[in-house]
Design a protein around this motif. Structure first.
Motif, PDB file in Angstrom:
ATOM      1  N   SER A  19      -7.269   2.818  -4.668  1.00 53.18           N
ATOM      2  CA  SER A  19      -7.182   1.378  -4.054  1.00 53.18           C
ATOM      3  C   SER A  19      -7.872   1.359  -2.807  1.00 53.18           C
ATOM      4  O   SER A  19      -8.514   0.157  -2.716  1.00 53.18           O
TER       5      SER A  19
ATOM      6  N   LEU B  43       0.927  -0.974   0.062  1.00 54.97           N
ATOM      7  CA  LEU B  43       0.044   0.061  -0.278  1.00 54.97           C
ATOM      8  C   LEU B  43       0.795   1.162  -0.092  1.00 54.97           C
ATOM      9  O   LEU B  43       0.629   2.180  -0.620  1.00 54.97           O
TER      10      LEU B  43
ATOM     11  N   VAL C  10       2.158   1.791  -3.541  1.00 53.06           N
ATOM     12  CA  VAL C  10       0.877   2.256  -4.287  1.00 53.06           C
ATOM     13  C   VAL C  10       0.979   3.790  -4.016  1.00 53.06           C
ATOM     14  O   VAL C  10       0.797   4.747  -5.104  1.00 53.06           O
TER      15      VAL C  10
ATOM     16  N   GLY D 226      -3.898   7.509  -6.659  1.00 47.58           N
ATOM     17  CA  GLY D 226      -3.784   6.037  -6.969  1.00 47.58           C
ATOM     18  C   GLY D 226      -3.911   5.458  -5.512  1.00 47.58           C
ATOM     19  O   GLY D 226      -4.760   4.227  -5.500  1.00 47.58           O
ATOM     20  N   GLY D 227      -3.610   6.026  -4.424  1.00 53.11           N
ATOM     21  CA  GLY D 227      -3.738   5.266  -3.068  1.00 53.11           C
ATOM     22  C   GLY D 227      -5.541   5.441  -2.848  1.00 53.11           C
ATOM     23  O   GLY D 227      -5.770   4.282  -2.169  1.00 53.11           O
TER      24      GLY D 227
END
Length: 232
Positions: free
Chosen positions: A172, A157, A160, A168-169
């Protein structure tokens, strides 16, 4: 090999201060809980519980997430290769998981013996091993596998977030949240949790460890293209 040794030394030295703070705070809270447990036992025979491992899980998870932004860019600046960084972090995670698990188990045994000596009969430690078989080896095995899984997950994580920024995080985490909400709405997630609690065993923790290992191996795809510039 010298580069790997240097990276491991750098990791261990860098977290030494934080480790001292963590254990000082945790042991201080433990002492307060023991004193409170002694008071309850003297007054009305009340029960006192404490978890050594829950704070360790949280600490290791946060540490693995911060490894990405703290250790990796500095290691790259020092000239370390991505491959050596990947190997050294994996070794570091595994050694930290073993160390934390062993120390927690030894401390639990020592405190349990001490409380019995001073007459506190109802001071208990909370641990997942109670659902399987609460032995010294089972506790250590569970902790090692669970800590490594959590660190691999948070490391992925962190990569990312580092490579794709908050967008992006966030995406996710959003996808993960949608899956969890969908599972709760459909009922299969709750059924899975209930079935897991009822039938939990060491096979589940071995599976968690395998998933953690796969996650860590997959993280190399992100790590090999990482730079010292963090995406915001």
């Amino acid at each position: 090999m010298n580069q790997l040794k240097g990276l491991l030394y750098f990791f261990l030295v860098d977290i030494r201060h934080l480790m001292m703070i963590f254990w000082t705070v945790l042991l201080s809270i433990l002492v307060v809980c023991i004193a409170f447990g002694f008071y309850l036992d003297a007054i009305d025979g009340g029960m006192m519980t404490f978890s050594l491992t829950a704070p360790i899980y949280i600490y290791c998870s946060i540490l693995a997430f911060n490894v990405v932004k703290e250790f990796i860019p500095f290691s790259i600046k020092l000239g370390a290769t991505r491959k050596n960084i990947f190997i050294s972090i994996g070794i570091f995670f595994f050694l930290l998981a073993i160390t934390k698990a062993v120390v927690a188990s030894i401390l639990q045994e020592a405190i349990s013996f001490f409380t019995k000596v001073i007459g506190i009969e109802d001071f208990y430690f909370l641990h997942l091993a109670y659902f399987v078989n609460d032995t010294w080896y089972i506790r250590i095995g569970m902790d090692v596998m669970l800590i490594f899984f959590l660190m691999s997950l948070m490391f992925m994580l962190g990569l990312v977030f580092y490579r794709h920024g908050f967008l992006g995080g966030g995406i996710s985490l959003g996808v993960a949240a949608v899956v969890l909400l969908f599972g709760i709405a459909q009922g299969w997630l709750i059924d899975f949790i209930v079935d897991l609690v009822v039938h939990i065993n060491m096979v589940f923790f071995l599976q968690l460890f395998a998933v953690g290992l796969l996650l860590y191996l997959a993280s190399f795809a992100f790590l090999k293209q990482i730079t010292i510039i963090k995406v915001r």
